[in-house]
Motif scaffolding. Structure first.
Motif, PDB file in Angstrom:
ATOM      1  N   THR A  77       0.839  -1.198   0.000  1.00  0.00           N
ATOM      2  CA  THR A  77       0.000   0.000   0.000  1.00  0.00           C
ATOM      3  C   THR A  77       0.876   1.252   0.000  1.00  0.00           C
ATOM      4  O   THR A  77       0.646   2.212  -0.751  1.00  0.00           O
ATOM      5  N   ASN A  80       2.325   1.916  -3.334  1.00  0.00           N
ATOM      6  CA  ASN A  80       1.343   2.102  -4.413  1.00  0.00           C
ATOM      7  C   ASN A  80       1.419   1.008  -5.475  1.00  0.00           C
ATOM      8  O   ASN A  80       1.283   1.262  -6.682  1.00  0.00           O
ATOM      9  N   PHE A  83      -3.117  -3.693  -6.583  1.00  0.00           N
ATOM     10  CA  PHE A  83      -3.673  -4.713  -5.680  1.00  0.00           C
ATOM     11  C   PHE A  83      -3.641  -6.104  -6.293  1.00  0.00           C
ATOM     12  O   PHE A  83      -3.497  -7.100  -5.574  1.00  0.00           O
ATOM     13  N   TRP A  86      -0.792  -8.072  -4.968  1.00  0.00           N
ATOM     14  CA  TRP A  86      -0.559  -8.222  -3.538  1.00  0.00           C
ATOM     15  C   TRP A  86      -0.525  -9.691  -3.105  1.00  0.00           C
ATOM     16  O   TRP A  86       0.413 -10.118  -2.427  1.00  0.00           O
ATOM     17  N   VAL A 140      -3.479  -0.259   5.456  1.00  0.00           N
ATOM     18  CA  VAL A 140      -3.767  -1.011   4.241  1.00  0.00           C
ATOM     19  C   VAL A 140      -4.970  -0.372   3.566  1.00  0.00           C
ATOM     20  O   VAL A 140      -6.010  -0.170   4.203  1.00  0.00           O
ATOM     21  N   ALA A 141      -4.831  -0.055   2.291  1.00  0.00           N
ATOM     22  CA  ALA A 141      -5.911   0.615   1.562  1.00  0.00           C
ATOM     23  C   ALA A 141      -6.793  -0.395   0.847  1.00  0.00           C
ATOM     24  O   ALA A 141      -6.310  -1.418   0.350  1.00  0.00           O
ATOM     25  N   ARG A 142      -8.082  -0.126   0.814  1.00  0.00           N
ATOM     26  CA  ARG A 142      -8.997  -0.926   0.013  1.00  0.00           C
ATOM     27  C   ARG A 142      -8.768  -0.592  -1.465  1.00  0.00           C
ATOM     28  O   ARG A 142      -8.626   0.570  -1.837  1.00  0.00           O
ATOM     29  N   PRO A 143      -8.741  -1.581  -2.327  1.00  0.00           N
ATOM     30  CA  PRO A 143      -8.465  -1.321  -3.755  1.00  0.00           C
ATOM     31  C   PRO A 143      -9.695  -0.781  -4.481  1.00  0.00           C
ATOM     32  O   PRO A 143     -10.824  -0.849  -3.990  1.00  0.00           O
ATOM     33  N   THR A 224      -6.509  -6.135   4.303  1.00  0.00           N
ATOM     34  CA  THR A 224      -7.310  -5.222   3.487  1.00  0.00           C
ATOM     35  C   THR A 224      -8.708  -5.051   4.065  1.00  0.00           C
ATOM     36  O   THR A 224      -9.300  -3.966   3.989  1.00  0.00           O
ATOM     37  N   GLN A 227      -8.203  -2.968   7.075  1.00  0.00           N
ATOM     38  CA  GLN A 227      -7.461  -1.797   6.629  1.00  0.00           C
ATOM     39  C   GLN A 227      -6.304  -1.424   7.557  1.00  0.00           C
ATOM     40  O   GLN A 227      -5.942  -0.259   7.698  1.00  0.00           O
TER      41      GLN A 227
END
Length: 635
Positions: A77, A80, A83, A86, A140-143, A224, A227
């Motif tokens: 994350t 960048n 996803f 990952w 952790v970012a949601r895609p 994820t 998050q």
């Protein structure tokens, strides 16, 4: 396939797919979130199904692999990274960790294996997770893919279901194929597995790698989902909890893994409305308390888990067909007690060539009869020269030598403790002699491990049958084909044409073998349900399946009644004369030995007392005095 067969095969899967696709749109976003947790934890339990349920290795580091995936997601994350990469990256990172840990742990017995995995979990916690957390690698970012935003709980649930479907599909292919059968055999008996050309260390390492990949992939989804990634989420307690709920669900079963995912999440959520606004400690402590209680009940009453209980209810209600449950290996002995199956061996009525066709081998070119001479101008099929073995001050074998010619049927006799099985163990690679050599068709195999000797054409059965009790008779025969199968895990998972064709062929041959010897009626029974006589027969058949060049049979008639012994004698003779397999048997039944053997060796107190044709041995005064008794004297 007939329409009703198609419906029976694919109907449940289609119904499940529709239910999962519809579920998030029929509930609130919160329950879609809970569904995502259930799916993710099901994949974690699936990883333990492979490692502990199938390979029999108890891991206390599963949370570390889940954490590896979660922290990988956090790191990617921050960088960048797309996803879509990952989960593959997390799986790739888990492979060296699995291989290194497995290289140390998988050569050790159960308790020490668990300790090594525990050490890995501690190392990962203090040398990886905490430093990453201190460095700020936790978010952790949601895609988002195009117009699909996975910050929406319904969309993310469907993403989790898609990933889990791939994981469960791959695991089902592994479990139903060559690798799954090999792992279950290793779990039951490493010795039996090695005798069938299964490299137990290699396959347990494969199980560790597959398990690590599944757990790390689940970790990416978990990180994820919430998050974030925090070190306190992946502790030893988390590993124990994962193992406990998997055991409760049914640790040997893929379906049990799905049930374990539900047990991990739903108990707390189902009582949440009842205690809303009260002491939060009650809610926090309820799930562990319930899981501990269920674990105790399962261990004592239902070692095959909640799934086993539901299956037995379905069978009693005639909703399900009875079949051997693979998780039954964890059941108590009383629940696998031998029962009268109402079956006896049929009269021997096998036409020439039928057995050879069933196992895929042309009849012996020489087609020698019982009175033919054994050809001696070729290297011995099996030769042991000057073999000595000492256990402390006891000489189990003292400069023992024997030679088995191609196509010869040899017997080794002697009193208990004479060293017969020790000699077999030296020949088959389960015991390294202190001195002496063993050769197979002129090749020195003294340094070969057991599985390499089996792959080179040396088959073996044991005094006590070592079948996989939780598998059917048919599946046990499939294990025997292991050295004749070329495809590996990638071919199984991808369903390549050559892998599917190989699997279909060995299944056809196993069915044909059972048909040829009149045992097709018991093909679907669990091997653990067979009486001792039939278990011995099935083990001999399993050793015959790969059509070895030399077949070692350790007291094959032990526990058989006279009728079964005659049937087995005909089988051994057919294998020897029709398939051209050199046979060496240890036996105490002198009528069997003298009736079918070409040559006999006599051992006494670790030394070769005598050798010769059956007639010569029967009339040897030393043999008569030491073993046969006066009744062996010719009239």
């Amino acid at each position: 396939m007939r329409p009703d067969g198609v419906l029976r095969t694919f109907g449940p899967w289609v119904a499940l797919a529709v239910a999962l696709a519809v579920y998030p749109f029929t509930v609130s976003p919160y329950w879609a979130l809970i569904g995502s947790f259930v799916v993710v934890y099901s994949v974690v339990a699936l990883s333990l199904t492979v490692l502990t349920g199938w390979a029999g290795a108890v891991s206390l580091s599963q949370a570390a692999f889940v954490g590896l995936g979660a922290f990988t997601a956090a790191e990617l994350t921050a960088r960048n990274v797309n996803f879509a990469l990952w989960i593959p990256i997390a799986m790739l990172l888990s492979v060296p960790a699995s291989v290194i840990t497995g290289a140390v742990a998988l050569r050790l017995p159960g308790l020490y294996f668990a300790v090594v995995t525990l050490a890995f979990g501690v190392v990962a916690q203090y040398m990886l997770f905490i430093p990453l957390e201190n460095a700020g690698t936790t978010q952790v970012a949601r895609p988002r893919f195009g117009s699909v935003d996975f910050a929406d709980e319904r969309s993310f649930f469907l993403l989790c279901v898609l990933c889990a479907s791939l994981a469960f599909g791959a695991t089902l292919r592994i479990g139903r194929g060559k690798t799954g059968r090999a792992l279950l055999t290793v779990r039951t008996s490493r010795t039996a597995a090695e005798a069938l050309a299964v490299d137990s260390v290699r396959y347990r390492t494969v199980a560790f790698v597959v398990s690590g990949c599944l757990a790390s992939g689940a970790g990416v989804l978990l990180g994820t989902l919430i998050q974030s990634s925090r070190s306190n989420q992946f502790t030893l307690f988390a590993s124990i909890q994962y193992l406990a709920v998997t055991f409760i669900g049914g640790i040997g079963s893929v379906l049990g893994a799905a049930m374990a995912g539900a047990l991990q999440v739903l108990p707390t959520e189902l009582i949440r409305p009842l205690i809303e606004g009260r002491d939060s400690d009650v809610l926090r402590q309820f799930a562990p308390l319930l899981q501990a209680t269920l674990l105790l009940v399962v261990v004592v009453l239902r070692p095959d888990g909640v799934l086993g209980l539901l299956r037995s209810i379905g069978v009693r209600a005639r909703l399900l067909e009875p079949r051997p449950p693979r998780e039954a290996a964890f059941a108590s002995p009383s629940s696998r007690a031998r029962r009268d199956i109402g079956f006896t061996l049929p009269d021997w009525d096998i036409a020439p060539g039928v057995l050879a066709a069933a196992v895929g081998r042309a009849p012996s070119a020489d087609g020698r009869s019982a009175t033919d001479e054994v050809v001696l101008d070729t290297p011995a099929a099996l030769a042991a020269t000057g073999v000595s073995v000492r256990f402390g001050a006891v000489a189990a074998l003292d400069e023992v030598s024997l030679s088995v010619q191609p196509g010869e049927l040899v017997a080794i006799i002697g009193p208990n403790g004479a060293g017969k099985t020790t000699l077999f163990n030296c020949c088959s690679g389960f015991l390294v002699p202190d001195s002496g050599t063993v050769q197979l068709h002129g090749t020195d195999i003294t340094s070969f491990p057991a599985h390499r000797r089996a792959a080179a054409g040396l088959g073996r059965s044991f005094q006590t049958p070592r079948l996989v009790e939780s598998m059917s008779v048919f599946e046990n025969l499939l294990v025997g084909f292991h050295p004749r199968i070329a495809h590996g895990v990638p071919g199984e998972i991808a369903g390549f044409t050559y892998a599917l064709e190989e699997e279909r062929e060995i299944r056809r041959r196993s069915g044909a073998l059972l048909d040829s010897v009149g045992l097709s009626a018991i093909g679907g029974l669990a091997a653990g349900d067979l009486p001792s006589g039939l278990r011995k027969v099935i083990e001999v058949l399993r050793a015959l399946v790969p059509v070895p060049d030399v077949l070692l049979l350790d007291e094959p008639s032990a526990g058989l009644d006279p009728r079964e012994t005659r049937w087995l004698a005909r089988l051994i003779q057919t294998v020897n004369r029709e398939l051209g397999v050199s046979v060496v048997l240890i036996e105490h039944d002198m009528s069997l030995v003298m009736g079918i053997s070409d040559y006999v060796y006599v051992l006494e107190f670790g030394r070769m007392l005598a050798s010769g044709t059956p007639g010569e041995v029967r009339s040897n005064p030393e043999v008569i005095a030491a073993y046969l008794g006066k009744e062996a004297l010719p009239a």
